[in-house]
Design a protein around this motif. Structure first.
Motif, PDB file in Angstrom:
ATOM      1  N   PRO A 224     -40.244  35.498 -19.473  1.00  0.00           N
ATOM      2  CA  PRO A 224     -39.252  34.824 -20.320  1.00  0.00           C
ATOM      3  C   PRO A 224     -39.741  34.535 -21.734  1.00  0.00           C
ATOM      4  O   PRO A 224     -38.951  34.152 -22.598  1.00  0.00           O
ATOM      5  N   PRO A 227     -38.474  37.513 -24.825  1.00  0.00           N
ATOM      6  CA  PRO A 227     -37.317  37.365 -25.724  1.00  0.00           C
ATOM      7  C   PRO A 227     -37.593  36.386 -26.868  1.00  0.00           C
ATOM      8  O   PRO A 227     -37.162  36.613 -28.003  1.00  0.00           O
ATOM      9  N   LEU A 228     -38.337  35.311 -26.581  1.00  0.00           N
ATOM     10  CA  LEU A 228     -38.620  34.308 -27.623  1.00  0.00           C
ATOM     11  C   LEU A 228     -39.514  34.881 -28.711  1.00  0.00           C
ATOM     12  O   LEU A 228     -39.292  34.643 -29.906  1.00  0.00           O
ATOM     13  N   GLN A 250     -36.942  40.051 -18.446  1.00  0.00           N
ATOM     14  CA  GLN A 250     -36.207  39.195 -19.393  1.00  0.00           C
ATOM     15  C   GLN A 250     -35.967  39.897 -20.720  1.00  0.00           C
ATOM     16  O   GLN A 250     -34.922  39.732 -21.335  1.00  0.00           O
TER      17      GLN A 250
ATOM     18  N   TYR B 204     -35.732  30.604 -23.445  1.00  0.00           N
ATOM     19  CA  TYR B 204     -34.761  31.655 -23.136  1.00  0.00           C
ATOM     20  C   TYR B 204     -34.039  31.304 -21.844  1.00  0.00           C
ATOM     21  O   TYR B 204     -34.655  31.201 -20.782  1.00  0.00           O
ATOM     22  N   ILE B 211     -30.863  31.903 -26.450  1.00  0.00           N
ATOM     23  CA  ILE B 211     -32.066  31.164 -26.805  1.00  0.00           C
ATOM     24  C   ILE B 211     -31.647  29.809 -27.366  1.00  0.00           C
ATOM     25  O   ILE B 211     -30.813  29.737 -28.266  1.00  0.00           O
TER      26      ILE B 211
END
Lengths: 310, 310
Positions: A224, A227-228, A250, B204, B211
């Motif tokens: 996860p 994505p950040l 993710q 996320y 987000i």
């Protein structure tokens, strides 16, 4: 479209068709058009852009450094991860990531402790040079190649094909950002600002005017967190994402949003030319099956695997 | 060189000559040549690319949100920073950054606490849209302009001039990265991947595929953190760096390394057209004097300050 000629190591299969059709849709004038600024492609590195077996290449680099440390300091020889490094206990080391994807991070914690001590105090430039030399000159333990030669030729072609269609390409890896940066331009044609990955904490030594590693982790860029990290660096979503393991789920899920997405999952099913395994990718392969992600079979979809091979 | 015409709001002074001479040296064939990949330029935002008085524009945005929160919740009206926001106590708020540069972070801590609560749970897209609307439509309290119109025309010209000479330009600000991203392409012509700044922690939400902000700080990108953030994002040093306050000293120090550097320090000395202050920049101005950094006088070096002015 002339740029399709760039995909010369891709066999003419449904996978290649899915890629070319997707690019035609988003670059065309129809409802699926994506403006060039939003054409972002992110790729995992280990197992996606280059080979990760029998152990990730970065792990081989760390191993070498840890073995050198154990050689110099007797007390480290009975302590993990130096013990495994010194005894060339590949089973312990390759099990670390497998256990991680099964939810057990005890190995990762032990390994990370060693890594942090291994490179603390080095400058970012020293580290990059050492990593570069290791990858360019080091030999893969089973493939008849340098580590640099273990990049997948079809994926390099895919990067160029996407760029020819106004995509901006990035690496988004669980591996160490600074390990990849020096070699990414050489091997993949990706400049350092387009390499995203895990990091150790840094300190700016103002007087000496240099950046050095602290013995502290910073970000483990997997699952996860991907994505950040992508969003933090790019300021947008990828529309194309490629991975090969559960740690990429993710990122693949994050691709597209309101825009059409192409999600690629590399399947390692070619024991003769590369490796044959699904360990650590079971959940990702299930998601691919249920959600229609595009599975890339090394066996069936690639006519050539490595730059040096036929 | 034709690209010099891009600097039309710069008076023909020694400052302009220093900029043009530097660019001629690093783009020329002589010993000071810098390859295009290494031509990196980083600029602080508040007080360097746009106006930061009577209070930073981001602070005005936060203030508005905090005042709305106090309006909705009586208990917040007696608590900082909501109290200052609700009572429009600009003195308390503008003092926060001044105290910070004097080494007292009590105000920053209080303010940060409020900021974190103000935006927790928002998605990155909601936040960016709100910030964009505020900057494009909000009016500066004393200058007859929208906030967007408070960007310095000569600095926008400098960005274009550097880009025309194959520099890659970045914002490297102590301000919030996501506050600037939406407006940076509109106002400065800088895409989101070239905006570096402070951040709050993100999460996320895989199921909702979005987000969101957590009520936790992540990185305060100021002082010795600026070189680290630049290096982490870019993978190299800037050769051109521009700032205006003590928080920019380390970034300016970091510029160049083995390459020739251009270090610009904006001096706010024009009470008629902009503002006249050195508060929070005293140490930086001393360094400029002793180390030969190029001081840019708004009064003497700029024939025009804002895009909308003569």
């Amino acid at each position: 479209m002339a740029s399709e000629e760039l995909l010369s190591s891709w066999t003419d299969t449904a996978t290649r068709t899915a890629i070319v059709d997707y690019v035609a849709r988003v670059t065309g004038d129809g409802p699926d058009h994506v403006v060039p600024e939003e054409r972002i492609a992110t790729f995992d590195n280990d197992g996606t852009l280059w080979c990760e077996k029998p152990l990730p290449i970065q792990l081989a680099f760390i191993l070498k450094r840890l073995a050198e440390m154990a050689e110099a300091d007797q007390s480290l020889k009975s302590k993990q991860p130096w013990k495994a490094a010194f005894e060339r206990d590949y089973a312990w080391l390759s099990g670390v990531m497998t256990k991680h994807y099964e939810g057990d991070d005890s190995g990762v914690t032990s390994l990370m402790g060693g890594i942090l001590q291994a490179f603390a105090g080095q400058t970012v430039d020293e580290y990059e040079q050492a990593a570069y030399a290791f990858v360019m000159n080091g030999r893969h333990p089973t493939l008849d190649s340098t580590f640099a030669g273990c990049a997948y030729q079809p994926m390099i072609e895919l990067l160029r094909y996407l760029e020819a269609n106004d995509f901006t390409t990035y690496i988004a890896s669980g591996g160490d950002r600074d390990f990849m940066r020096g070699i990414a331009s050489e091997i993949y044609g990706l400049p350092p600002e387009r390499v995203i990955g895990s990091t150790n904490a840094l300190r700016y030594d103002e007087e000496a005017d240099r950046i050095v590693y602290l013995a502290e982790p910073d970000v483990f860029d997997d699952g996860p967190v991907k994505p950040l990290r992508i969003w933090s660096r790019v300021g947008g979503r990828p529309t194309v994402a490629g991975g090969n393991s559960n740690g990429d789920i993710q990122m693949l899920n994050f691709a597209g949003g309101a825009m059409p997405a192409l999600r690629l999952l590399i399947l390692h099913d070619d024991a003769d030319r590369e490796f044959d395994y699904t360990s650590g990718a079971e959940t990702a392969l299930q998601r691919a099956a249920t959600d229609g992600w595009t599975v890339v079979s090394i066996l069936n979809d690639w006519s050539r695997v490595f730059p040096g091979s036929q």
